[in-house]
Structure formats: structure tokens, C-alpha cells
Design an enzyme around this catalytic site. Structure first.
Site, PDB file in Angstrom:
ATOM      1  N   ARG A 317       0.834  -1.203   0.000  1.00 54.17           N
ATOM      2  CA  ARG A 317       0.000   0.000   0.000  1.00 54.17           C
ATOM      3  C   ARG A 317       0.875   1.263   0.000  1.00 54.17           C
ATOM      4  O   ARG A 317       0.531   2.256  -0.625  1.00 54.17           O
ATOM      5  CB  ARG A 317      -0.969  -0.015   1.184  1.00 54.17           C
ATOM      6  CG  ARG A 317      -2.177   0.865   0.975  1.00 54.17           C
ATOM      7  CD  ARG A 317      -3.245   0.634   2.017  1.00 54.17           C
ATOM      8  NE  ARG A 317      -4.240  -0.327   1.583  1.00 54.17           N
ATOM      9  CZ  ARG A 317      -5.240  -0.075   0.733  1.00 54.17           C
ATOM     10  NH1 ARG A 317      -5.392   1.120   0.216  1.00 54.17           N
ATOM     11  NH2 ARG A 317      -6.098  -1.002   0.402  1.00 54.17           N
ATOM     12  N   GLU A 725     -10.619   4.810   6.486  1.00 51.43           N
ATOM     13  CA  GLU A 725      -9.217   5.221   6.564  1.00 51.43           C
ATOM     14  C   GLU A 725      -8.867   6.504   5.807  1.00 51.43           C
ATOM     15  O   GLU A 725      -8.061   7.302   6.287  1.00 51.43           O
ATOM     16  CB  GLU A 725      -8.312   4.097   6.042  1.00 51.43           C
ATOM     17  CG  GLU A 725      -8.384   2.829   6.855  1.00 51.43           C
ATOM     18  CD  GLU A 725      -7.764   1.663   6.093  1.00 51.43           C
ATOM     19  OE1 GLU A 725      -8.382   1.184   5.122  1.00 51.43           O
ATOM     20  OE2 GLU A 725      -6.651   1.269   6.452  1.00 51.43           O
TER      21      GLU A 725
HETATM   22  N1  MTE Z   1     -13.490   4.014  13.692  1.00 54.10           N
HETATM   23  C1  MTE Z   1     -13.592   3.732  15.000  1.00 54.10           C
HETATM   24  N2  MTE Z   1     -14.466   4.436  15.749  1.00 54.10           N
HETATM   25  N3  MTE Z   1     -12.835   2.764  15.586  1.00 54.10           N
HETATM   26  C2  MTE Z   1     -11.913   2.039  14.862  1.00 54.10           C
HETATM   27  O1  MTE Z   1     -11.244   1.172  15.405  1.00 54.10           O
HETATM   28  N4  MTE Z   1     -10.890   1.655  12.660  1.00 54.10           N
HETATM   29  C3  MTE Z   1     -10.552   2.235  11.346  1.00 54.10           C
HETATM   30  C4  MTE Z   1     -11.810   2.792  10.676  1.00 54.10           C
HETATM   31  N5  MTE Z   1     -12.565   3.603  11.600  1.00 54.10           N
HETATM   32  C5  MTE Z   1     -11.775   2.320  13.469  1.00 54.10           C
HETATM   33  C6  MTE Z   1     -12.626   3.323  12.916  1.00 54.10           C
HETATM   34  C7  MTE Z   1      -9.921   1.307  10.435  1.00 54.10           C
HETATM   35  S1  MTE Z   1      -8.279   1.019  10.602  1.00 54.10           S
HETATM   36  C8  MTE Z   1     -10.606   0.691   9.429  1.00 54.10           C
HETATM   37  S2  MTE Z   1      -9.828  -0.302   8.324  1.00 54.10           S
HETATM   38  C9  MTE Z   1     -12.050   0.861   9.269  1.00 54.10           C
HETATM   39  O2  MTE Z   1     -12.609   1.690  10.276  1.00 54.10           O
HETATM   40  C10 MTE Z   1     -12.713  -0.505   9.323  1.00 54.10           C
HETATM   41  O3  MTE Z   1     -14.079  -0.436   9.269  1.00 54.10           O
HETATM   42  P1  MTE Z   1     -14.903  -0.262   7.911  1.00 54.10           P
HETATM   43  O4  MTE Z   1     -14.255  -1.121   6.890  1.00 54.10           O
HETATM   44  O5  MTE Z   1     -16.246  -0.705   8.276  1.00 54.10           O
HETATM   45  O6  MTE Z   1     -14.816   1.188   7.558  1.00 54.10           O
HETATM   46  N1  HPA Z   2      -5.627  -3.131   4.662  1.00 55.16           N
HETATM   47  C1  HPA Z   2      -5.739  -3.810   5.803  1.00 55.16           C
HETATM   48  N2  HPA Z   2      -5.432  -5.073   5.932  1.00 55.16           N
HETATM   49  C2  HPA Z   2      -4.987  -5.715   4.859  1.00 55.16           C
HETATM   50  C3  HPA Z   2      -4.851  -5.077   3.633  1.00 55.16           C
HETATM   51  C4  HPA Z   2      -5.186  -3.720   3.526  1.00 55.16           C
HETATM   52  O1  HPA Z   2      -5.090  -3.098   2.478  1.00 55.16           O
HETATM   53  N3  HPA Z   2      -4.385  -5.968   2.738  1.00 55.16           N
HETATM   54  C5  HPA Z   2      -4.231  -7.100   3.420  1.00 55.16           C
HETATM   55  N4  HPA Z   2      -4.595  -6.971   4.704  1.00 55.16           N
HETATM   56 MO1  MOS Z   3      -7.625  -0.907   9.133  1.00 60.10          MO
HETATM   57  S1  MOS Z   3      -5.612  -0.510   9.341  1.00 60.10           S
HETATM   58  O1  MOS Z   3      -7.322  -1.663   7.574  1.00 60.10           O
HETATM   59  O2  MOS Z   3      -7.775  -2.169  10.217  1.00 60.10           O
END
Ligand code: MTE
Ligand code: HPA
Ligand code: MOS
Length: 764
Positions: A317, A725
Site C-alpha cells: 500500500r 481510513e
Molecule cells: N473508527 C472507530 N471508531 N474505531 C476504529 O477502530 N478503525 C478504522 C476505521 N474507523 C476504526 C474506525 C480502520 S483502521 C478501518 S480499516 C475501518 O474503520 C474498518 O471499518 P470499515 O471497513 O467498516 O470502515
Molecule cells: N488493509 C488492511 N489489511 C490488509 C490489507 C489492507 O489493504 N491488505 C491485506 N490486509
Molecule cells: Mo484498518 S488498518 O485496515 O484495520
């Protein structure tokens, strides 16, 4: 179903389903589950030496301490002493090589948690030390990696740099970041009959917890059930690290035959679990007087720590995001993860994407300084797909230049850029020591897991004969609002209100073989899976109603908690619950699984080319800071953020995500500093030494806006876009504002007061 929005369906700005429970304390986390009598507690024994050979472990004194039931090590593992999430050979307990200060050596099991912690301190280790590698530079010299270099090449970068009118070389660095989830790592393992094991885990990846518990116990996956109702934050820190914590608890449960809970102390959590990867960057760029970059050669060296963990994906990434929204015609971008004797770094919101994007921002800012132009001008000069620039990433996937130009134009407009630029210049000219600065950021973030097979999801939906609905899917809730979003999707399909849908805990017994909830794909993947399950049931329900009314099933509409049809009189519709009952009486199944896999993604590892992301998320930001040049301290006074969420599934939740991600990103780039001493021991092990942003660090003026009228251009669920993210990258605008304020682009991260002062001194 596009467009058939109900009050509580897709697109409604609903609050998080657990918002009130979070506030009242009713929300149950893993540690809140009432313990059955006989539950034992575990504590880890950690190495204090960064590298060496474990020659002896003295546990007799600990075994004799009050309440202690067992002290377990590698010899007690019935399966494999291996907790590698992707590769292999990442031992749970050192055997005999100790790889970092903080590596688990043993596990103490006792009647109470306090007794376990006390006894863990009583276990003594004898470790014959070896040379420890504690910096990226040293690891680069030795050529030791956990992930070999991955290089993306387009054209001849060296030749383009040599031929360009101007050239710059630079080196800079960015620190790591502790997740600091409010709920630390925790697992409760309960042994059942015949070798079964049930684990309640605070995990983003229940399937992987299942797999690692099975690997450590030496049993089949079907013996292990893992559940998670919610986490008190994950942020990537519970993507792989939760698995080994759970495996340790399960091992203790297997050996003692009793339920065992392992909840790490904050200090232990910070020492023993992985963090965001720190990066070292070295680059050379060739450019012209207009600011157009002709060629770029760069090394992005991540500190992988002692093992691979998820570093392969993070490196991928970082290298695919190293040009951000920009186009450079000739590049040679190399990313790798070096091996050091520190904790194994892991997923953290953005997963290498934010670190990748720092590269191009550093290039733009130094090039601008060299040319006497603004970074904004130089960045825009290189936007992909704009003004004749190429619109493809160096790995061949197209960016949407119109959206890049649009988010930037809107952030510029929202922030009142030109007026404030002038105002700030006047302020700076008149103040002896304070300096204000404006900075910006434009992001393009690829959505999909870098590992193709993870781009799949499953759901299980039941409609009961009273018309109530039970929803389960493979995604996990960590506060990001995934559960309410998926429930909204199901509401939309059935045309019912949210209170009809029971949101339930993630469980490997209900939906198997799942991907982690990560890469911001939770709602994209599970949204479609749930949609598919619900649509299958709705189809059967429509057939029952249609048969009663003598019409085609397609003519049956589900809305307002009813099923009805145009040609049927108003008095001939069915209440949703009435129809559910009818289906039951007619022996029609009201239960379905749903499955989804992301289409159109591929990647050629050899060529480093492909279409790895289903689509890109875009965003732009402007931040203003004020710096005290005597102390190096600063405040962020205002931020204006524009984030592309496609057609948002839930604008209220998305706004929360944007705000939280921005502040978390600010923390990473400004105040959160991990500090290891010369013996490789982490010394920032709690909130007193590790400063996360507080409420007063949130910019007092924070305007955030979801990009309007920009539905996703590919078939995402209701044309929404992922949001978890990407907005973290917007915080890069704060770094850029600091550079503007202090008048130099040479500023390493995190930009603590100390580093700001050092940058001011270097600038002279
Ligand atoms: N938001 C909250 N409140 N708490 C969390 O731990 N994790 C983040 C983001 N937002 C997180 C968050 C991360 S690292 C990711 S990858 C995404 O939420 C995962 O959830 P989603 O795929 O449903 O957006
Ligand atoms: N994000 C988080 N976790 C992962 C990913 C990514 O892009 N690819 C593989 N594991
Ligand atoms: Mo989020 S770093 O992809 O859990």
C-alpha cells in the site's frame, strides 16, 4: 433498489446503533461479560532484552505464589508455537530466540488477574544477548528484511532525473503510532466438551482468531467458535494482534480445563503488540521551473520489526500510494520492510497508505521551496489526469482527474484560501515570535485489500414469523458504525424500519471464512453480502404475496413496513409481519446466506502492474496552525475538509469517521511519539509519556463536508464509498501547515515541539 430510500434505509443520517449504550455504559465489551465461577486469569511474561537466546526460565517461585495455577511456555503447546497471520515461523513464545524487548516468554495463569500479574513479575529469564538491530539504517546496512523490496518502475527514472533542468535529493522520516484503542487487547476462552473451544475476542478478524487458536491447540477449525459483539476501537491493532492474545488464552483454557481470560495491561499492550510502521525515505527528483516533476526515484523503508506479520500488505500500500493524486512520468519506487529487534509493526488506519502519501508531499514541498513557488501550485501542476498529465498510477490503474481537481477546488473555496493567505502574511509580518501557516492535502486512496482473496464477505439473514429480522455478517464493529450501516441496507431491501432489525455479534459459527474488517471495506463487502441475503428472502416473500394477489412477483413493492402492489387496492396490502407469518404457514424459507466478492480486481506481482483497487476515494483539506517559535509548540486553529464518500450510506456516521480520522492523523504527525531506549525497550508505555490528541487538540474550527453529487462510478453498495481510513491522510495538511509557518520544508515526523525547534534552527 437504487434510490428507494426509506427513513431508516441507505442514506439516512442515523446515529450509531450503540451510541446511547456507549454513553450509559450498557454496551458490553469482552471484559464486561459476566465470568462463570472458576474463570481463571492470565498474564504474560515478557522479555526485557531485545535480542538473544533464552537459556533458562525460572518459574518455580512464581508457581508457589498465591493463586497461581500454571506457568505455561512453548513446551505446553499441543499444536504449533506459531502465530504468523500470513507467513510462518512467528512464535507465540520465544523458543529459544528472543527477537525483541517485549516478546512473550511464558504465560502465568492464576485465580485472579492481580495474582497472575504479580506472579508474572516473579518469573525470571536467563537470556544470552546477541547484537540487537534497533534502527532502519542499521537494518538497511545489514540488508535484513522481513519483506523484500517491491519496486514499481515506469520509464527510466534515472535518465529523466538526469535530463531534467533541476534536481533535488532528500531524506526524511516519519514515526510509528500506537493504536491506543480505549479497550485493550482481551480474550476469554471457554473450553467445551470434546475439545471444543469458544472464544470471545476483541478482534477485527474472528476467522483468523479461529485459525490461530486451532493452530496453537492443534485442532480443526470446526472445534473453535469465535465471537465479537464489538471492540472499543481497533484501528488495525486488532487485525492480527488479537489472534495471538486469544491463542494464549485458549492455550491456558485447554491446559487448565477452565475458562481463561487474558486482558493485557495498557503497559503490556503497548510493549508487546505491533504499531504503525515507522518509515525512512530517500529520494531524488528531477523537475522543471514550472514545478512539473519529470522523474522520481525513491526508497520507502519501513521498520517491519522482528517478523513479517502484515508488513507485505503495508509495503504494497505504501508503494502504490507514494504518488498520491499525482502523475510522474518516470519513476522507480521501491518499498521494503526491514527487520529490526523491535515489536512487529502491523496494520494501522491507512495501512501504509498515509506513509506512502508522505513521500510525494515531501517532494512537492521541497521542490516548491527550491523554485520559490507554493506547494499547492506544484502539486496541482502534477495532478493526475489534469492539464495533459497522465491519469494512470505507475502500476497502471486510472485515477479520476476530475474528482482530484474538484475536491481540491472545493477545499480551497471552503477554506477561503486567498483571503486567509493574505491575512496570515500580515500577521506573520507583524508578530515577533508567533508564526501562522496554511497547509493543504489532496488524497487518492485505493479501496480493496491488497491481498485479492480477502475481498469477500458473507452474511446470514433470518426473518422470523413475526416479521422481525436477525442480521449477521462477517464484519466486526469497532466503533466505526458498520453494524448500523449494514442494518440500513437490510432495511432498504425489506422496506422496514431499523427497529425491526436485530444487530448481532459477529460469529465464526454463523458466517465462516471471513476476511478481517479492514482496508475500509467493511460496508462495501458486508453491505453487498447482506443485500444479497435479504434480496433472496424478499424474492420468496414477494412470490407468496404475488400468488395471493394473482400478479407477477416483480410487481410487489416493499416499503413502509408493508408489501403492496400498484394494482392491488390499499386494503389488500400486507403488513411485513403478516406476510412473514403467511410465508411460514406456507412453508417458505425465511432465511438466507449472502455472499459477495469484489469484481474487476487483479494484480501481477512480477510486473508490479494491475488494477488492485475496485475504486479510489478522494479528499482534500486545508489546515491552519500557529507556532510559537520560542517553544516549538503549535495549535491547529482551523481545518476545512472535503471527503468523497460517494452516495453516503450514513452521512452522520461518515462525518464522525472523517473527524476522528483527521484527529487521529494529527496525533500521528504531531504529538504521538514512540521512544525506544538504547537497549531497545519502549519507554512510552502509557498516556503520561505517550501523548494522544485530547479534546483541546481538536481544531476549534473544523468544517467538514461530504463531496456532493458524486456517486461511486462502480457498482458499490448503493453507490457509497468507503470512509474508514482515507480521511486520516487529510491530517497531512497539518504537517504542511507547520512547514509553511516555520518557513522550511525540512521537518521530520512526528512534528513535536522539539523537532519544530530543530527545524527552525536548521533553517537559521
Ligand atoms: N473508527 C472507530 N471508531 N474505531 C476504529 O477502530 N478503525 C478504522 C476505521 N474507523 C476504526 C474506525 C480502520 S483502521 C478501518 S480499516 C475501518 O474503520 C474498518 O471499518 P470499515 O471497513 O467498516 O470502515
Ligand atoms: N488493509 C488492511 N489489511 C490488509 C490489507 C489492507 O489493504 N491488505 C491485506 N490486509
Ligand atoms: Mo484498518 S488498518 O485496515 O484495520
Amino acid at each position: 433498489m437504487d434510490g428507494s430510500l426509506t427513513r431508516t434505509g441507505a442514506g439516512a443520517a442515523l446515529r450509531h446503533d450503540s451510541a446511547l449504550k456507549h454513553c450509559t455504559g450498557e454496551a458490553r465489551y469482552a471484559d464486561d461479560i459476566p465470568e462463570v465461577p472458576g474463570t481463571l486469569h492470565a498474564a504474560l511474561v515478557l522479555s526485557t532484552v531485545p535480542h538473544g537466546t533464552l537459556t533458562a526460565l525460572y518459574a518455580d517461585a512464581a508457581r508457589a505464589m498465591p493463586g497461581v495455577v500454571a506457568v505455561l511456555g512453548p513446551r505446553d503447546i499441543p499444536g504449533k508455537n506459531d502465530i504468523a497471520p500470513t507467513g510462518k515461523d512467528e512464535p507465540l513464545f520465544a523458543d529459544p530466540v528472543v527477537e525483541f524487548a517485549g516478546m512473550p516468554l511464558a504465560l502465568v495463569v492464576a485465580r485472579t488477574r492481580d495474582e497472575a500479574i504479580r506472579a508474572a513479575a516473579g518469573v525470571k529469564a536467563e537470556i544470552a544477548p546477541r547484537e540487537a538491530v534497533l534502527s532502519i539504517e542499521r537494518a538497511l546496512e545489514l540488508g535484513q528484511n522481513v519483506i523484500a523490496p517491491q519496486t514499481i518502475r515506469v520509464g527510466d527514472a534515472a535518465a529523466a532525473i538526469a535530463a531534467a533542468p533541476r534536481r533535488l535529493d532528500a531524506e526524511f522520516r516519519a514515526g510509528g503510532q500506537e493504536h491506543f484503542y480505549l479497550e485493550g487487547q482481551v480474550a476469554l476462552a471457554t473450553p467445551g466438551e470434546g475439545g471444543d473451544m469458544t472464544v470471545v475476542s476483541s478482534t477485527q478478524h474472528p476467522s483468523e482468531v479461529q485459525h490461530l487458536v486451532a493452530r496453537v491447540l492443534g485442532c480443526d477449525f470446526n472445534r473453535v467458535t469465535v465471537t465479537c459483539r464489538r471492540m472499543g476501537g481497533g484501528f488495525g491493532g486488532k487485525e492480527s494482534n488479537a489472534s495471538w492474545v486469544a491463542a494464549a488464552a485458549a492455550l491456558a483454557a485447554r491446559v487448565t480445563g477452565r475458562p481463561v481470560k487474558l486482558r493485557l495491561q495498557r503497559r503490556v499492550d503497548m510493549i508487546a503488540t505491533g504499531k504503525r510502521h515507522p518509515f525512512l525515505y530517500r529520494w531524488s527528483a528531477g523537475f522543471d521551473e514550472t514545478g512539473r516533476i519529470h522523474g522520481l526515484k525513491a526508497l520507502l523503508a519501513a521498520d517491519g520489526g522482528w517478523s513479517a506479520d502484515l508488513s507485505g500488505g503495508v509495503v504494497f500500500r505504501s508503494v502504490t500510494h507514494a504518488l498520491g493524486p499525482c502523475d510522474v512520468p518516470a519513476v522507480e519506487l521501491t518499498a521494503q520492510a526491514v527487520k529490526t529487534n523491535t515489536v512487529s509493526h502491523t496494520a494501522f488506519r491507512g495501512f501504509g497508505g498515509p506513509q506512502g502519501a508522505l513521500l510525494i508531499e515531501d517532494v512537492m514541498h521541497r521542490v516548491a521551496a527550491a523554485l520559490g513557488r507554493t506547494p499547492e501550485e506544484v502539486r496541482a501542476r502534477n495532478f493526475a489526469g489534469v492539464d495533459g498529465n497522465g491519469d494512470a498510477t505507475p502500476y497502471g490503474q486510472r485515477l479520476e482527474g476530475d474528482l482530484i481537481a474538484r475536491v481540491w477546488a472545493e477545499a480551497r473555496r471552503d477554506s477561503d484560501w486567498d483571503r486567509r493567505r493574505a491575512e496570515i502574511a500580515a500577521f506573520n509580518a507583524s508578530h515577533p515570535t508567533l508564526r501562522r501557516g496554511l497547509g493543504s492535502m489532496v488524497l487518492a486512496f485505493g479501496i480493496s485489500f491488497g491481498i485479492q482473496h480477502l475481498n469477500q464477505a458473507g452474511a446470514l439473514v433470518h426473518v422470523y414469523s413475526d416479521g422481525s429480522i436477525r442480521l449477521n455478517h462477517g464484519g466486526t464493529e469497532m466503533g466505526q458504525g458498520l453494524f448500523v450501516k449494514i442494518a440500513q441496507v437490510v432495511c432498504d431491501v425489506f422496506g422496514v424500519d431499523l427497529d425491526r432489525v436485530a444487530i448481532t455479534a459477529t460469529s465464526t459459527a454463523e458466517v465462516p471464512n471471513t476476511a478481517p474488517t479492514a482496508a475500509s471495506t467493511g460496508s462495501d463487502l458486508n453491505g453487498w453480502a447482506a443485500h444479497n441475503a435479504a434480496t433472496a428472502i424478499r424474492g420468496r416473500m414477494a412470490e407468496v404475496a404475488a400468488a395471493k394477489w394473482g400478479i407477477a412477483p416483480e410487481a410487489v413493492v416493499f416499503a413502509d413496513n408493508k408489501a403492496w402492489a400498484e394494482r392491488v387496492g390499499a386494503n389488500r396490502n400486507y403488513d411485513f409481519s403478516e406476510l412473514a407469518k403467511l410465508c411460514f404457514l406456507e412453508r417458505v424459507s425465511l432465511s438466507a446466506t449472502g455472499f459477495y466478492k469484489t469484481p474487476d480486481i487483479h494484480w501481477d506481482r512480477e510486473k508490479m502492474r494491475g488494477h488492485p483497487f475496485f475504486y479510489f476515494s478522494y479528499g482534500a483539506a486545508v489546515a491552519e496552525v500557529i507556532v510559537d517559535t520560542l517553544t516549538g509548540e503549535h495549535r491547529c486553529l482551523r481545518a476545512d475538509l472535503v471527503q468523497d464518500c460517494g452516495r453516503s450510506l450514513n452521512p452522520a456516521v461518515d462525518r464522525g469517521q472523517i473527524e476522528g480520522a483527521f484527529v487521529q492523523g494529527m496525533g500521528w504527525l504531531t504529538c504521538e511519539e514512540l521512544w525506544w531506549d538504547a537497549q531497545g525497550r519502549l519507554r512510552t508505555v502509557g498516556p503520561s509519556t505517550y501523548k494522544i490528541p485530547g479534546s483541546r487538540d481538536v481544531p476549534p474550527v473544523m468544517n467538514l463536508r461530504l463531496l456532493d453529487g458524486a456517486p461511486a462510478r462502480v457498482e458499490t453498495i448503493f453507490r457509497s464509498k468507503a470512509v474508514g481510513e482515507p480521511p486520516l491522510l487529510l491530517a497531512t495538511s497539518v504537517w504542511n501547515a507547520l512547514k509553511d509557518a516555520i518557513g522550511t520544508p525540512d521537518l521530520d515526523l512526528p512534528a513535536t515541539p522539539e523537532r519544530v525547534l530543530m527545524a527552525l534552527r536548521r533553517r537559521g
